[in-house]
Design an enzyme around this catalytic site. Structure first.
Site, mmCIF file in Angstrom:
data_model
loop_
_atom_site.group_PDB
_atom_site.id
_atom_site.type_symbol
_atom_site.label_atom_id
_atom_site.label_comp_id
_atom_site.label_asym_id
_atom_site.label_seq_id
_atom_site.Cartn_x
_atom_site.Cartn_y
_atom_site.Cartn_z
ATOM 1 N N ASP A 128 0.795 -1.212 -0.101
ATOM 2 C CA ASP A 128 -0.145 -0.185 -0.154
ATOM 3 C C ASP A 128 0.844 1.029 0.051
ATOM 4 O O ASP A 128 2.172 1.249 0.536
ATOM 5 C CB ASP A 128 -0.990 0.121 1.248
ATOM 6 C CG ASP A 128 -1.809 -1.118 1.335
ATOM 7 O OD1 ASP A 128 -2.193 -1.751 0.019
ATOM 8 O OD2 ASP A 128 -2.374 -1.431 2.256
HETATM 9 N N1 URA Z 1 -1.107 -5.836 3.812
HETATM 10 C C1 URA Z 1 -1.764 -4.704 3.721
HETATM 11 O O1 URA Z 1 -2.899 -4.351 4.386
HETATM 12 N N2 URA Z 1 -1.159 -3.829 3.213
HETATM 13 C C2 URA Z 1 0.036 -4.007 2.557
HETATM 14 O O2 URA Z 1 0.645 -2.841 1.873
HETATM 15 C C3 URA Z 1 0.633 -5.127 2.505
HETATM 16 C C4 URA Z 1 -0.129 -6.198 3.270
#
Ligand code: URA
Length: 239
Positions: free
Chosen positions: A105
């Site tokens: 993310d």
């Molecule tokens: N899980 C998440 O919620 N975000 C990420 O960036 C990676 C795994």
């Protein structure tokens, strides 16, 4: 595919007899290992060195990035707010076709593999390939055994049921009502870690990926910086 002795004559400027001599003396390495047989076939993913100097470089490049927050795991900037993409951090490399392997993310930091090797990228992100991914998460809850059990059992989401996941509580801060935990997941679903914590009634305040399979985030790599993967690290991802 080209013969090793031909590569030495074409790219290191050696005569056929001196190439043979260099091979015999163990001065030539193929992907880090000494080779003496000039008839060995070398392909475009191999690296040949002589006396430690590169003679032919694999056209594939493999990097470990310590992803900073605020960057999108994509090859283009985010359409809405124009957040920069992680590949823009590699502008000085002049390597074409780089892409991030999988997604973190925008606000997640930590280990992200970046390469121009499409086959490897495909292999590592294939849904059938269950590579363990380990994250450090800071959440706004005092985590306990019930949370551990819930992670172990798995969660039912609208779009999938998560496999058993590991939750190791590392720190709790009762004043702030926060905990830090190490989470190990076997899948790579969209927002998976955040969604799992939401199921236990809390939110992720910070998330950092620290490993992917046997590949660990280099602790000496500051956020926003990257380094080339070692041959051993590349091999471990390919196997
Ligand atoms: N899980 C998440 O919620 N975000 C990420 O960036 C990676 C795994």
């Amino acid at each position: 595919m080209e013969r090793l002795d031909k590569i030495l004559t074409n790219y290191a400027g050696l005569t056929r007899s001196s190439a043979k001599e260099c091979l015999k003396k163990g001065r030539v390495c193929l992907n880090g290992e000494t080779v003496k047989d000039g008839s060995i076939k070398v392909n475009e993913t191999d690296t040949v060195t002589m006396d430690g100097k590169t003679v032919a470089q694999s056209r594939f490049r493999y990097f470990m990035l310590n992803k900073p927050g605020g960057y999108v795991s994509s090859t283009t900037d985010e359409p809405g707010d124009g957040a920069p993409n992680v590949i823009s951090l590699f502008a000085n490399e002049g390597v074409k076709g780089l892409f991030p392997v999988g997604r973190l993310d925008k606000d997640t930091t930590g280990l992200l593999v970046v390469t121009n090797d499409g086959a490897l990228g495909h292999k590592l992100t294939a849904p059938s390939k269950h590579i363990d991914k380990v994250y450090l998460a800071r959440v706004n809850k005092i985590l306990g055994n019930a949370d551990k059990e819930a992670f172990e059992k798995g969660f039912e989401f609208k779009d999938f049921v998560s496999a058993t996941a590991g939750l190791e509580i590392l720190e709790t801060d009762t004043e702030k009502g926060e905990s830090v935990a190490r989470v190990t997941v076997h899948e790579g679903k969209f927002h998976q870690v955040k969604r799992m914590f939401l199921k236990t009634g809390c939110e992720v305040l910070e998330l950092k990926r620290v490993s992917m399979g046997s590949l660990k985030l280099d602790e000496n790599l500051p956020q926003g910086e990257y380094r080339e993967l070692s041959e051993e690290e590349v091999k471990s991802l390919q196997n």
